[in-house]
Write a protein that holds these residues in place. Structure first.
Motif, mmCIF file in Angstrom:
data_model
loop_
_atom_site.group_PDB
_atom_site.id
_atom_site.type_symbol
_atom_site.label_atom_id
_atom_site.label_comp_id
_atom_site.label_asym_id
_atom_site.label_seq_id
_atom_site.Cartn_x
_atom_site.Cartn_y
_atom_site.Cartn_z
ATOM 1 N N GLN A 40 0.833 -1.204 0.000
ATOM 2 C CA GLN A 40 0.000 0.000 0.000
ATOM 3 C C GLN A 40 0.864 1.249 0.000
ATOM 4 N N THR A 41 0.572 2.161 -0.920
ATOM 5 C CA THR A 41 1.263 3.448 -0.976
ATOM 6 C C THR A 41 0.227 4.564 -1.012
ATOM 7 N N THR A 42 0.618 5.734 -0.489
ATOM 8 C CA THR A 42 -0.288 6.880 -0.441
ATOM 9 C C THR A 42 0.403 8.103 -1.016
ATOM 10 N N LYS A 43 -0.317 8.840 -1.849
ATOM 11 C CA LYS A 43 0.183 10.079 -2.428
ATOM 12 C C LYS A 43 -0.842 11.184 -2.209
ATOM 13 N N VAL A 44 -0.355 12.426 -2.251
ATOM 14 C CA VAL A 44 -1.229 13.585 -2.089
ATOM 15 C C VAL A 44 -1.192 14.414 -3.354
ATOM 16 N N THR A 45 -2.366 14.788 -3.856
ATOM 17 C CA THR A 45 -2.435 15.648 -5.034
ATOM 18 C C THR A 45 -1.752 16.970 -4.724
ATOM 19 N N GLY A 46 -0.757 17.330 -5.536
ATOM 20 C CA GLY A 46 -0.044 18.577 -5.301
ATOM 21 C C GLY A 46 1.306 18.387 -4.644
ATOM 22 N N GLY A 47 1.616 17.158 -4.206
ATOM 23 C CA GLY A 47 2.942 16.865 -3.679
ATOM 24 C C GLY A 47 3.114 17.124 -2.196
ATOM 25 N N SER A 48 4.396 17.131 -1.744
ATOM 26 C CA SER A 48 4.721 17.184 -0.323
ATOM 27 C C SER A 48 4.342 18.507 0.321
ATOM 28 N N LYS A 49 4.418 19.622 -0.414
ATOM 29 C CA LYS A 49 4.057 20.917 0.170
ATOM 30 C C LYS A 49 2.579 20.957 0.541
ATOM 31 N N VAL A 50 1.750 20.410 -0.328
ATOM 32 C CA VAL A 50 0.323 20.347 -0.034
ATOM 33 C C VAL A 50 0.077 19.434 1.158
ATOM 34 N N ALA A 51 0.801 18.328 1.212
ATOM 35 C CA ALA A 51 0.651 17.387 2.326
ATOM 36 C C ALA A 51 0.966 18.057 3.650
ATOM 37 N N GLN A 52 2.033 18.856 3.686
ATOM 38 C CA GLN A 52 2.422 19.544 4.911
ATOM 39 C C GLN A 52 1.376 20.565 5.329
ATOM 40 N N LYS A 53 0.801 21.263 4.364
ATOM 41 C CA LYS A 53 -0.244 22.239 4.680
ATOM 42 C C LYS A 53 -1.466 21.561 5.287
ATOM 43 N N LYS A 54 -1.729 20.340 4.876
ATOM 44 C CA LYS A 54 -2.888 19.604 5.379
ATOM 45 C C LYS A 54 -2.563 18.804 6.634
ATOM 46 N N GLY A 55 -1.333 18.985 7.141
ATOM 47 C CA GLY A 55 -0.950 18.309 8.363
ATOM 48 C C GLY A 55 -0.632 16.840 8.183
ATOM 49 N N ASN A 91 5.608 8.807 1.649
ATOM 50 C CA ASN A 91 6.640 8.149 0.854
ATOM 51 C C ASN A 91 6.844 6.681 1.221
ATOM 52 N N GLN A 92 6.109 6.196 2.219
ATOM 53 C CA GLN A 92 6.303 4.829 2.667
ATOM 54 C C GLN A 92 5.421 3.848 1.904
ATOM 55 N N THR A 93 5.900 2.620 1.835
ATOM 56 C CA THR A 93 5.100 1.522 1.328
ATOM 57 C C THR A 93 4.815 0.578 2.488
ATOM 58 N N PHE A 94 3.541 0.367 2.761
ATOM 59 C CA PHE A 94 3.137 -0.540 3.822
ATOM 60 C C PHE A 94 2.914 -1.924 3.218
ATOM 61 N N LYS A 95 3.440 -2.937 3.888
ATOM 62 C CA LYS A 95 3.323 -4.301 3.395
ATOM 63 C C LYS A 95 2.705 -5.185 4.465
ATOM 64 N N GLY A 96 2.012 -6.235 4.016
ATOM 65 C CA GLY A 96 1.418 -7.145 4.981
ATOM 66 C C GLY A 96 0.655 -8.264 4.310
ATOM 67 N N THR A 97 -0.203 -8.905 5.095
ATOM 68 C CA THR A 97 -0.984 -10.034 4.608
ATOM 69 C C THR A 97 -2.454 -9.840 4.941
ATOM 70 N N MET A 98 -3.313 -10.486 4.169
ATOM 71 C CA MET A 98 -4.751 -10.392 4.360
ATOM 72 C C MET A 98 -5.370 -11.778 4.232
ATOM 73 N N SER A 99 -6.371 -12.048 5.085
ATOM 74 C CA SER A 99 -7.159 -13.285 4.978
ATOM 75 C C SER A 99 -8.630 -12.919 5.117
ATOM 76 N N VAL A 100 -9.472 -13.556 4.293
ATOM 77 C CA VAL A 100 -10.909 -13.280 4.297
ATOM 78 C C VAL A 100 -11.661 -14.599 4.250
ATOM 79 N N ALA A 101 -12.717 -14.706 5.052
ATOM 80 C CA ALA A 101 -13.638 -15.841 4.956
ATOM 81 C C ALA A 101 -15.046 -15.274 5.075
ATOM 82 N N ARG A 102 -15.822 -15.422 4.007
ATOM 83 C CA ARG A 102 -17.170 -14.861 3.995
ATOM 84 C C ARG A 102 -18.151 -15.852 4.627
ATOM 85 N N PRO A 103 -19.167 -15.312 5.345
ATOM 86 C CA PRO A 103 -19.377 -13.881 5.545
ATOM 87 C C PRO A 103 -18.765 -13.385 6.856
ATOM 88 N N GLY A 104 -18.182 -12.206 6.802
ATOM 89 C CA GLY A 104 -17.856 -11.465 8.001
ATOM 90 C C GLY A 104 -16.530 -11.689 8.672
#
Length: 231
Positions: free
Chosen positions: A57-72, A79-92
């Motif tokens: 998972q990666t996250t970016k902000v429209t307008g770049g780092s300056k906009v990100a800083q203004k929005k706190g 700039n980080q990539t989050f990694k992990g694992t997921m398991s699902v069994a339906r329902p719920g």
């Protein structure tokens, strides 16, 4: 911004932005009627009884780092990539574990959502009904009636298996979610957009459809000494 929003933080992408990603067709895509789009997604999800996958998972902000800083927002987080694992069994039943760069676990058996942060020795306990529209990946484990009640579903290209969902609750954590399915009929990509201008991309790999998952995977018990917070 709490760790849940860091891990599952979100926002939407327009059909025009998605066209280069999802299709190489030079002709304008024909969107499916909303009722048909809903039926198609329900059928797509109906093929999934259980699922395991790794995610990035990666996250970016429209307008770049300056906009990100203004929005706190943290430039480091952007700039980080989050990694992990997921398991699902339906329902719920749902298990989402971030392993890098920090550990966090989100797990539910259908009624209660646990959000466990081992570094803080803290576990947040929340009602699932309150989280279905705020934690997008939960839709993979939810029942189809609940999904239809929580989201307005569109299919930008009737010939492609990707859908854009809009939460019916206007005060949710995100504005839209696009989910794409691969050739094995399993989710391969999620793109989300929130009101802060963040675009979060979650890519799934090593996806296994309908594997046998031990029941114990979803039975979360807070470790001794964990601070439990009810929300």
């Amino acid at each position: 911004m709490n760790m849940l929003r860091k891990t599952m933080s979100v926002v939407a992408v327009s059909a025009a932005m998605l066209a280069p990603i999802m299709s190489t067709n030079v002709f304008a895509a024909t969107a499916a009627p909303e009722q048909q789009a809903t039926a198609n997604l329900v059928k797509q999800l109906g093929n999934i009884k259980s699922l395991t996958a790794n995610f990035e998972q990666t996250t970016k902000v429209t307008g770049g780092s300056k906009v990100a800083q203004k929005k706190g927002l943290s430039a480091q987080h952007m700039n980080q990539t989050f990694k992990g694992t997921m398991s699902v069994a339906r329902p719920g039943k749902f298990y989402w574990e971030t392993t890098s760069p920090a550990k966090q676990t989100i797990v539910t058996t259908g009624r209660t959502v646990w959000i466990y942060d081992p570094d803080l020795q803290q576990a947040v306990r929340q009602n699932l009904d309150e989280q279905v529209a705020n934690t997008p990946a939960l839709l993979l484990s939810g029942n189809t009636n609940q999904i239809m009640q929580a989201y307005r579903i569109t299919q930008p290209d009737a010939g492609k298996t990707y859908y854009t969902l809009y939460p019916k609750q206007k005060d949710g954590a995100f504005q839209s979610l696009t989910i794409s399915f691969g050739v094995n009929k399993a989710p391969s990509l999620m793109i989300l957009q929130d009101s802060l201008g963040q675009t979060t991309t979650v890519r799934f790999n090593d996806v296994k459809v309908n594997p046998t998952i031990p029941e114990s995977k979803f039975n979360f018990v807070p470790p001794k000494g964990t601070d439990i917070i009810d929300q």
